[in-house]
Design a protein around this motif. Structure first.
Motif, short mmCIF file in Angstrom:
data_model
loop_
_atom_site.label_atom_id
_atom_site.label_comp_id
_atom_site.label_asym_id
_atom_site.label_seq_id
_atom_site.Cartn_x
_atom_site.Cartn_y
_atom_site.Cartn_z
N SER A 176 18.37 -57.76 14.99
CA SER A 176 17.09 -57.36 14.44
C SER A 176 17.10 -55.87 14.10
CB SER A 176 15.96 -57.66 15.44
OG SER A 176 14.74 -57.11 14.99
N VAL A 177 16.99 -55.56 12.81
CA VAL A 177 16.96 -54.17 12.38
C VAL A 177 15.73 -53.47 12.93
CG1 VAL A 177 16.86 -52.63 10.37
CG2 VAL A 177 18.27 -54.71 10.30
N LYS A 178 14.63 -54.16 12.97
CA LYS A 178 13.38 -53.58 13.48
C LYS A 178 13.52 -53.17 14.94
CE LYS A 178 8.48 -54.65 14.15
NZ LYS A 178 7.42 -55.67 13.96
N MET A 179 14.17 -54.01 15.74
CA MET A 179 14.35 -53.69 17.15
C MET A 179 15.20 -52.44 17.34
SD MET A 179 12.78 -55.91 19.13
CE MET A 179 13.67 -55.88 20.68
N TRP A 180 16.17 -52.25 16.45
CA TRP A 180 17.08 -51.12 16.56
C TRP A 180 16.45 -49.82 16.07
CZ3 TRP A 180 21.27 -50.69 19.35
CH2 TRP A 180 22.05 -51.82 19.64
N LEU A 181 15.74 -49.89 14.94
CA LEU A 181 15.45 -48.67 14.19
C LEU A 181 13.97 -48.29 14.10
CD1 LEU A 181 17.91 -49.21 11.20
CD2 LEU A 181 18.29 -47.93 13.31
N LYS A 182 13.07 -49.11 14.60
CA LYS A 182 11.65 -48.77 14.46
C LYS A 182 11.06 -48.39 15.80
CE LYS A 182 7.19 -50.48 12.85
NZ LYS A 182 6.42 -51.64 12.32
N PRO A 183 10.62 -47.13 15.96
CA PRO A 183 9.99 -46.73 17.23
C PRO A 183 8.57 -47.29 17.32
CG PRO A 183 9.94 -44.91 15.68
CD PRO A 183 10.73 -46.00 15.02
N ASN A 184 8.13 -47.52 18.53
CA ASN A 184 6.77 -48.02 18.76
C ASN A 184 5.86 -46.82 19.02
OD1 ASN A 184 4.44 -49.34 19.47
ND2 ASN A 184 5.43 -50.77 20.90
N LEU A 185 5.25 -46.32 17.94
CA LEU A 185 4.41 -45.13 18.06
C LEU A 185 3.04 -45.44 18.63
CD1 LEU A 185 5.32 -43.39 14.68
CD2 LEU A 185 6.33 -43.04 16.94
N GLY A 186 2.75 -46.72 18.84
CA GLY A 186 1.46 -47.08 19.43
C GLY A 186 1.44 -46.90 20.94
N LEU A 187 2.60 -46.66 21.52
CA LEU A 187 2.68 -46.45 22.96
C LEU A 187 2.29 -45.02 23.30
CD1 LEU A 187 6.08 -48.26 23.66
CD2 LEU A 187 3.77 -49.17 24.03
N SER A 188 2.15 -44.75 24.58
CA SER A 188 1.87 -43.40 25.05
C SER A 188 2.60 -43.19 26.37
CB SER A 188 0.37 -43.18 25.25
OG SER A 188 -0.15 -44.08 26.23
N GLY A 189 2.74 -41.93 26.76
CA GLY A 189 3.35 -41.62 28.04
C GLY A 189 4.78 -42.08 28.13
N ARG A 190 5.12 -42.71 29.26
CA ARG A 190 6.49 -43.14 29.51
C ARG A 190 7.02 -44.10 28.46
NH1 ARG A 190 10.27 -43.83 33.52
NH2 ARG A 190 11.28 -45.85 33.60
N GLY A 191 6.19 -45.01 27.99
CA GLY A 191 6.62 -45.96 26.97
C GLY A 191 7.00 -45.29 25.67
N LEU A 192 6.20 -44.29 25.25
CA LEU A 192 6.51 -43.57 24.03
C LEU A 192 7.80 -42.76 24.19
CD1 LEU A 192 5.73 -42.68 21.17
CD2 LEU A 192 4.37 -40.84 22.21
N HIS A 193 7.95 -42.13 25.34
CA HIS A 193 9.16 -41.35 25.59
C HIS A 193 10.41 -42.23 25.51
CE1 HIS A 193 6.41 -38.52 28.10
NE2 HIS A 193 6.30 -38.31 26.80
N ARG A 194 10.32 -43.42 26.11
CA ARG A 194 11.46 -44.33 26.10
C ARG A 194 11.76 -44.79 24.68
NH1 ARG A 194 9.62 -48.44 28.94
NH2 ARG A 194 10.36 -47.75 30.98
N SER A 195 10.71 -45.10 23.91
CA SER A 195 10.92 -45.58 22.54
C SER A 195 11.56 -44.50 21.66
CB SER A 195 9.57 -46.01 21.94
OG SER A 195 9.75 -46.47 20.61
N LEU A 196 11.05 -43.27 21.76
CA LEU A 196 11.63 -42.19 20.96
C LEU A 196 13.07 -41.91 21.38
CD1 LEU A 196 8.64 -39.68 20.86
CD2 LEU A 196 9.47 -41.12 18.99
N HIS A 197 13.32 -41.90 22.68
CA HIS A 197 14.65 -41.61 23.20
C HIS A 197 15.65 -42.64 22.71
CE1 HIS A 197 17.16 -39.54 26.22
NE2 HIS A 197 17.76 -40.71 26.36
#
Length: 396
Positions: free
Chosen positions: A178-199
Motif C-alpha cells: 500500500s503506497v498510502k501506508m508507506w508515504l502518507k502521514p496522518n496529520l489528523g493525529l496529535s501528540g505521540r501519534g503525530l510524532h510517530r507518524s511524522l517520524h
C-alpha cells in the motif's frame, strides 16, 4: 512460534534503533546540517566573488605560472604557493592557493589577474565554508583527516545505517504494497501519534537519500571500505595499484647532500598545454609535498561535475608525462568511484539532486526531535501511576 520469534526480533531491533538514535541524535543532526550548508557552496562562492573572478580579456598572452607567482611574491608578502588554478577563458582570473604555515594554518587564497599578477582579492566565504567542511568531515577535531575525527564520523555513518535498516524493518506495515501506508502521514493525529507518524513516514521518503549519503560517506572515512569499493568496481590492475600499502617516502640524505632546489610549474604547464590544447576549461596545478611530480587536474569545457575530470602527473624538472588518467577512458565502475563525491552530495543529478539532498539533510533534526519525544513519552507511559496525595490515608 514464528509470530513469537518475529515479535522478539522486532523488540530487539526496536531497542537497537532507540539506543543508536539517542546516542547519535545530536552528532547526526550536526553533520547533516553542515552538509546541507555546503550543498550549494560553489554557487554561493561564485556569486559572492563575481567581481574578483573575472578580468577584462586582452590580446596579450597570459603570464606563465612561474612568472605569475614570482610577480605576486614581489608585490605581496605571501606564503609558499601550493597550487594554481588556470583557465582557458581569457576573462577568468587565476586562483592561487598557499601551503600551511608553521602553525598549521592555511593563508587565504587569492584571485590574481593572469596578465599582470595584480591581486584582485581573497574570495569571500572561503574561511566560513572551510570551517563548515572541517566540522562536517572531522567535527573540528585536531588532526583533520589524520586525526580521530575521520573514524568518528565514519562510525556515526555506520550507526545511521543501523538506524535506517532497523527503522525500515520496524516501519514495515501489514499491507506492504500500500503506497498510502508507506508515504502518507496522518496529520489528523496529535501528540505521540503525530510524532510517530511524522517520524516513520518522512523517514520513508528520505531513506534512499540517507542511504546514498552514508554509503558514499563511508568511502572517505575508512580505508578498508575504500579498498573494498575499489576492489569491487575497478579493473583488477587498477584496484591492485590503489590497494597497495602506502609507503612513507622519506628521502635519504647524506652529509654532503644539499636540499633540493624549489621546483616550478612552467615545464609541467607547457607539457599539459601541448597535450590538451584548448580542450580544457580550467586546470588545477598542485606542487608535490615531496619529489618533483606535479599533479594537474583538468576539466573539459562541457564538464558539469567536479569529478568528471582528467588527471595528469608530469615531472616538473624534465616536463616528461609520468601518467595520464582520462575520465573518458574509465570503465563504468571506475566512473562510479570517480563520482562518489558528486553522488554523496546529490550533484550527480544536477541542481535538482543537490536541492533534494539538501532538503533531506535539513530534515534530519526532525527525526532527532521526534525520536526523543517518542522515547520520553514511552518512559512516561511506563511509569507506574501514583495515587493522588489527597487520597492517601495513614497506613497506606
Amino acid at each position: 512460534m514464528t509470530v513469537r520469534i518475529g515479535h522478539t526480533v522486532k523488540a530487539v531491533l526496536f531497542q537497537v534503533h532507540s539506543i543508536a538514535g539517542l546516542a547519535l541524535a545530536l552528532l547526526v543532526s550536526l553533520i547533516a546540517l553542515t552538509g546541507a550548508i555546503m550543498s550549494f557552496e560553489d554557487e554561493i562562492v561564485d556569486q559572492l566573488n563575481a567581481g574578483i573572478m573575472q578580468v577584462p580579456p586582452r590580446q596579450i598572452p597570459a603570464l606563465m605560472p612561474d612568472v605569475l607567482v614570482a610577480r605576486l611574491k614581489a608585490e605581496q608578502d605571501v606564503g609558499k604557493v601550493s597550487a594554481v588554478t588556470l583557465s582557458s577563458d581569457p576573462a577568468a582570473a587565476a586562483h592561487v592557493r598557499f601551503a600551511r604555515d608553521e602553525n598549521g594554518g592555511r593563508p587565504a587564497s587569492l584571485f590574481v589577474d593572469p596578465y599582470d599578477a595584480r591581486v584582485l582579492g581573497s574570495p569571500r566565504g572561503e574561511a566560513f565554508f572551510a570551517t563548515v567542511r572541517r566540522l562536517h568531515r572531522w567535527l573540528l577535531i585536531p588532526g583533520d583527516g589524520k586525526g580521530w575525527g575521520r573514524p568518528i564520523t565514519g562510525t556515526i555513518a555506520l550507526g545511521l545505517i543501523v538506524m535506517l535498516v532497523s527503522g525500515l524493518v520496524l516501519r514495515w506495515p501489514r499491507r506492504g504494497g500500500s503506497v498510502k501506508m508507506w508515504l502518507k502521514p496522518n496529520l489528523g493525529l496529535s501528540g505521540r501519534g503525530l510524532h510517530r507518524s511524522l517520524h516513520a513516514v518522512i523517514g520513508t521518503w528520505v531513506l534512499p537519500v540517507y542511504l546514498a549519503i552514508t554509503l558514499t560517506g563511508l568511502y572517505f572515512s575508512f580505508e578498508w571500505y575504500k579498498d573494498g569499493v575499489t576492489w569491487l568496481l575497478a579493473r583488477p590492475h587498477a584496484a591492485a595499484a590503489k590497494i597497495q600499502p602506502k609507503m612513507s617516502a622519506k628521502p635519504t640524505r647524506t652529509a654532503s647532500s644539499q636540499p633540493a632546489p624549489p621546483i616550478g610549474f612552467d615545464q609541467a604547464w607547457t607539457t599539459f598545454q601541448r597535450e590538451e590544447g584548448d580542450r580544457f576549461s580550467k586546470a588545477l596545478l598542485t606542487l608535490p609535498a615531496q619529489g618533483t611530480t606535479i599533479r594537474i587536474r583538468s576539466w573539459g569545457k562541457a564538464s558539469l561535475l567536479e569529478t568528471t575530470r582528467d588527471e595528469f602527473r608530469i615531472d616538473a624538472v624534465t616536463g616528461q608525462m609520468v601518467s595520464a588518467e582520462r575520465y573518458a577512458d574509465k570503465t563504468f565502475g571506475e566512473k562510479i568511484i570517480a563520482a562518489i563525491y558528486d553522488i554523496h552530495r546529490g550533484a550527480i543529478l544536477g541542481w535538482p539532486g543537490k536541492l533534494a539532498f539538501m532538503i533531506a539533510a535539513v530534515l534530519m533534526p526532525l527525526f532527532s526531535v521526534t525520536g526523543i519525544l517518542l522515547y520520553l513519552s514511552r518512559r512516561k507511559l511506563r511509569r507506574p501511576a501514583q495515587p493522588p496525595l489527597g487520597r492517601l490515608v495513614p497506613g497506606e
